[in-house]
Design a protein around this motif. Sequence first.
Motif, PDB file in Angstrom:
ATOM      1  N   ALA A 112       1.203  -1.105  -0.151  1.00  0.00           N
ATOM      2  CA  ALA A 112       0.147   0.058   0.064  1.00  0.00           C
ATOM      3  C   ALA A 112       1.069   1.299  -0.770  1.00  0.00           C
ATOM      4  CB  ALA A 112      -0.925   0.298   1.145  1.00  0.00           C
ATOM      5  N   ARG A 113       2.266   0.885   0.219  1.00  0.00           N
ATOM      6  CA  ARG A 113       2.364   2.402   0.503  1.00  0.00           C
ATOM      7  C   ARG A 113       3.733   2.835  -0.773  1.00  0.00           C
ATOM      8  NH1 ARG A 113       3.911   0.640   5.988  1.00  0.00           N
ATOM      9  NH2 ARG A 113       5.818  -1.360   4.905  1.00  0.00           N
ATOM     10  N   ILE A 114       3.893   1.583  -0.887  1.00  0.00           N
ATOM     11  CA  ILE A 114       4.608   1.728  -2.381  1.00  0.00           C
ATOM     12  C   ILE A 114       3.655   1.957  -3.528  1.00  0.00           C
ATOM     13  CG2 ILE A 114       5.466   0.603  -4.504  1.00  0.00           C
ATOM     14  CD1 ILE A 114       6.981  -1.433  -2.231  1.00  0.00           C
ATOM     15  N   ALA A 115       2.109   1.619  -3.787  1.00  0.00           N
ATOM     16  CA  ALA A 115       1.128   2.525  -4.089  1.00  0.00           C
ATOM     17  C   ALA A 115       0.789   3.392  -4.849  1.00  0.00           C
ATOM     18  CB  ALA A 115      -0.220   1.188  -4.027  1.00  0.00           C
ATOM     19  N   ALA A 116       1.083   3.755  -2.520  1.00  0.00           N
ATOM     20  CA  ALA A 116       0.861   5.268  -2.646  1.00  0.00           C
ATOM     21  C   ALA A 116       1.509   6.118  -3.576  1.00  0.00           C
ATOM     22  CB  ALA A 116       0.463   5.572  -1.490  1.00  0.00           C
ATOM     23  N   ARG A 117       3.151   5.549  -3.415  1.00  0.00           N
ATOM     24  CA  ARG A 117       4.163   6.817  -3.727  1.00  0.00           C
ATOM     25  C   ARG A 117       4.106   6.799  -5.256  1.00  0.00           C
ATOM     26  NH1 ARG A 117       7.034   4.356   0.445  1.00  0.00           N
ATOM     27  NH2 ARG A 117       8.254   3.540  -1.117  1.00  0.00           N
ATOM     28  N   ARG A 118       3.444   5.606  -5.311  1.00  0.00           N
ATOM     29  CA  ARG A 118       3.992   5.095  -7.165  1.00  0.00           C
ATOM     30  C   ARG A 118       2.973   5.314  -8.676  1.00  0.00           C
ATOM     31  NH1 ARG A 118       6.808   1.588 -10.103  1.00  0.00           N
ATOM     32  NH2 ARG A 118       5.901   1.704 -12.494  1.00  0.00           N
ATOM     33  N   TRP A 119       1.404   5.617  -7.562  1.00  0.00           N
ATOM     34  CA  TRP A 119       0.565   6.214  -8.142  1.00  0.00           C
ATOM     35  C   TRP A 119      -0.317   7.011  -7.132  1.00  0.00           C
ATOM     36  CZ3 TRP A 119       1.856   0.579  -8.609  1.00  0.00           C
ATOM     37  CH2 TRP A 119       1.783   0.219  -9.332  1.00  0.00           C
ATOM     38  N   PRO A 120       0.007   8.308  -6.795  1.00  0.00           N
ATOM     39  CA  PRO A 120      -0.612   9.358  -6.300  1.00  0.00           C
ATOM     40  C   PRO A 120      -2.016   9.055  -6.386  1.00  0.00           C
ATOM     41  CG  PRO A 120       0.968  10.704  -7.341  1.00  0.00           C
ATOM     42  CD  PRO A 120       0.956   8.972  -7.405  1.00  0.00           C
ATOM     43  N   GLY A 121      -2.938   9.470  -5.175  1.00  0.00           N
ATOM     44  CA  GLY A 121      -4.483   9.863  -5.784  1.00  0.00           C
ATOM     45  C   GLY A 121      -5.028   8.698  -6.136  1.00  0.00           C
ATOM     46  N   HIS A 122      -4.828   6.821  -6.155  1.00  0.00           N
ATOM     47  CA  HIS A 122      -5.498   6.225  -6.813  1.00  0.00           C
ATOM     48  C   HIS A 122      -5.765   5.870  -4.960  1.00  0.00           C
ATOM     49  CE1 HIS A 122      -5.165   6.787 -11.054  1.00  0.00           C
ATOM     50  NE2 HIS A 122      -4.262   6.782 -10.334  1.00  0.00           N
ATOM     51  N   GLY A 123      -6.664   5.003  -4.913  1.00  0.00           N
ATOM     52  CA  GLY A 123      -7.441   4.115  -3.919  1.00  0.00           C
ATOM     53  C   GLY A 123      -6.120   2.514  -4.472  1.00  0.00           C
ATOM     54  N   VAL A 124      -5.956   2.080  -2.640  1.00  0.00           N
ATOM     55  CA  VAL A 124      -5.206   0.972  -2.501  1.00  0.00           C
ATOM     56  C   VAL A 124      -6.616  -0.437  -2.029  1.00  0.00           C
ATOM     57  CG1 VAL A 124      -3.884  -0.342  -1.233  1.00  0.00           C
ATOM     58  CG2 VAL A 124      -3.153   1.680  -2.702  1.00  0.00           C
ATOM     59  N   ALA A 125      -6.568  -1.385  -3.007  1.00  0.00           N
ATOM     60  CA  ALA A 125      -7.277  -2.707  -2.753  1.00  0.00           C
ATOM     61  C   ALA A 125      -6.736  -3.288  -2.633  1.00  0.00           C
ATOM     62  CB  ALA A 125      -8.743  -2.898  -3.887  1.00  0.00           C
ATOM     63  N   ALA A 126      -6.562  -3.979  -1.407  1.00  0.00           N
ATOM     64  CA  ALA A 126      -5.855  -5.043  -1.220  1.00  0.00           C
ATOM     65  C   ALA A 126      -6.466  -6.854  -1.158  1.00  0.00           C
ATOM     66  CB  ALA A 126      -5.564  -5.483   0.714  1.00  0.00           C
ATOM     67  N   MET A 127      -6.192  -7.739  -1.562  1.00  0.00           N
ATOM     68  CA  MET A 127      -7.599  -8.637  -2.476  1.00  0.00           C
ATOM     69  C   MET A 127      -6.528 -10.575  -2.114  1.00  0.00           C
ATOM     70  SD  MET A 127      -9.627  -8.934  -6.060  1.00  0.00           S
ATOM     71  CE  MET A 127      -7.655  -9.407  -6.893  1.00  0.00           C
ATOM     72  N   SER A 128      -7.056 -11.452  -2.012  1.00  0.00           N
ATOM     73  CA  SER A 128      -6.318 -12.560  -2.193  1.00  0.00           C
ATOM     74  C   SER A 128      -5.785 -12.914  -3.250  1.00  0.00           C
ATOM     75  CB  SER A 128      -7.311 -13.513  -1.821  1.00  0.00           C
ATOM     76  OG  SER A 128      -8.237 -12.942  -0.554  1.00  0.00           O
ATOM     77  N   ALA A 129      -4.852 -13.870  -2.858  1.00  0.00           N
ATOM     78  CA  ALA A 129      -3.955 -13.505  -4.633  1.00  0.00           C
ATOM     79  C   ALA A 129      -4.794 -15.363  -5.115  1.00  0.00           C
ATOM     80  CB  ALA A 129      -2.423 -13.746  -4.605  1.00  0.00           C
ATOM     81  N   ASP A 130      -5.683 -15.566  -4.391  1.00  0.00           N
ATOM     82  CA  ASP A 130      -5.801 -17.755  -4.402  1.00  0.00           C
ATOM     83  C   ASP A 130      -7.762 -17.856  -5.031  1.00  0.00           C
ATOM     84  OD1 ASP A 130      -7.455 -16.569  -2.292  1.00  0.00           O
ATOM     85  OD2 ASP A 130      -6.119 -18.944  -1.338  1.00  0.00           O
ATOM     86  N   LEU A 131      -8.021 -15.855  -5.892  1.00  0.00           N
ATOM     87  CA  LEU A 131      -9.203 -16.219  -6.721  1.00  0.00           C
ATOM     88  C   LEU A 131      -9.302 -16.777  -7.967  1.00  0.00           C
ATOM     89  CD1 LEU A 131     -10.090 -13.001  -5.501  1.00  0.00           C
ATOM     90  CD2 LEU A 131     -10.622 -14.771  -3.821  1.00  0.00           C
ATOM     91  N   ALA A 132      -9.989 -18.428  -8.152  1.00  0.00           N
ATOM     92  CA  ALA A 132      -8.964 -18.845  -9.294  1.00  0.00           C
ATOM     93  C   ALA A 132     -10.263 -18.531  -9.594  1.00  0.00           C
ATOM     94  CB  ALA A 132      -8.957 -20.639  -8.510  1.00  0.00           C
ATOM     95  N   ALA A 133     -11.243 -18.403  -9.683  1.00  0.00           N
ATOM     96  CA  ALA A 133     -12.647 -18.314 -10.050  1.00  0.00           C
ATOM     97  C   ALA A 133     -12.959 -16.984 -10.848  1.00  0.00           C
ATOM     98  CB  ALA A 133     -14.180 -18.819  -9.788  1.00  0.00           C
TER      99      ALA A 133
END
Length: 238
Positions: A112-133
């Motif tokens: 989230a910290r990296i996302a905020a620095r690289r894409w300022p002004g965007h929201g962050v959505a944390a998601m599971s990486a095991d959503l096969a469907a």
Amino acid sequence: MAGGRPQGWIVVLPLKRLGAAKSRLEHPGRALLALAMATDTAAAAAAVGRDVVAGVLLVTNDPAATAAITGRAADGDDASAGYPADGGGPAPVLAVPDLPDRGLNAALRHGARIAARRWPGHGVAAMSADLAALRPAELRAALLAAPAAGRAVLADAAGTGTVLLCAAAGSELLPQFGVDSHALHVRSGAVDLTGGLATTVPGLRRDVDTVTDLAAARLLGVGPATSAVLATAAANAG
């Protein structure tokens, strides 16, 4: 639109080293399956449409996963082809190392910290990486339902875990993934999206930790990378 004006979200996907991933999943190709599910999840997130998902950030210390998932995205191999999506083509899929290397929540805070620095002004959505469907249209609906300020959470199929935690631009993510994480996120102030979305996003709510979860995901229809690993395992078993 329930969540107000759309914003470009950055989806953060944490992934353990493949040798340690999905320890509860009793499957002979567990590491390959973990990689395949993460590949399908990242591809579906990237295919939501850039008006809603501006980028996908994989947080992992596994070089094989980094190469496979970002390389597939760079080659334009959209694992979610045929699923509905809008808004200007697939988002970029990037990877960063999990520098804290202290578990899921630390990895998400780092991402989230990296996302905020690289894409300022965007929201962050944390998601599971095991959503096969997962289908892109499901994630699109959930992100459009998220509020334009503050945080939001979506429960897993069991109703106790979390598959999606959103923090609008200017809000801290405050992840508390783990046992009873959905209740913890709600108590910490996140708006609960579960009731409003209900049964309309089954693939988004179907994370895979066990063989029972995997069977349920297969009934919904898994992505091509996961399908290929399962087909190979079945052929080898036969």
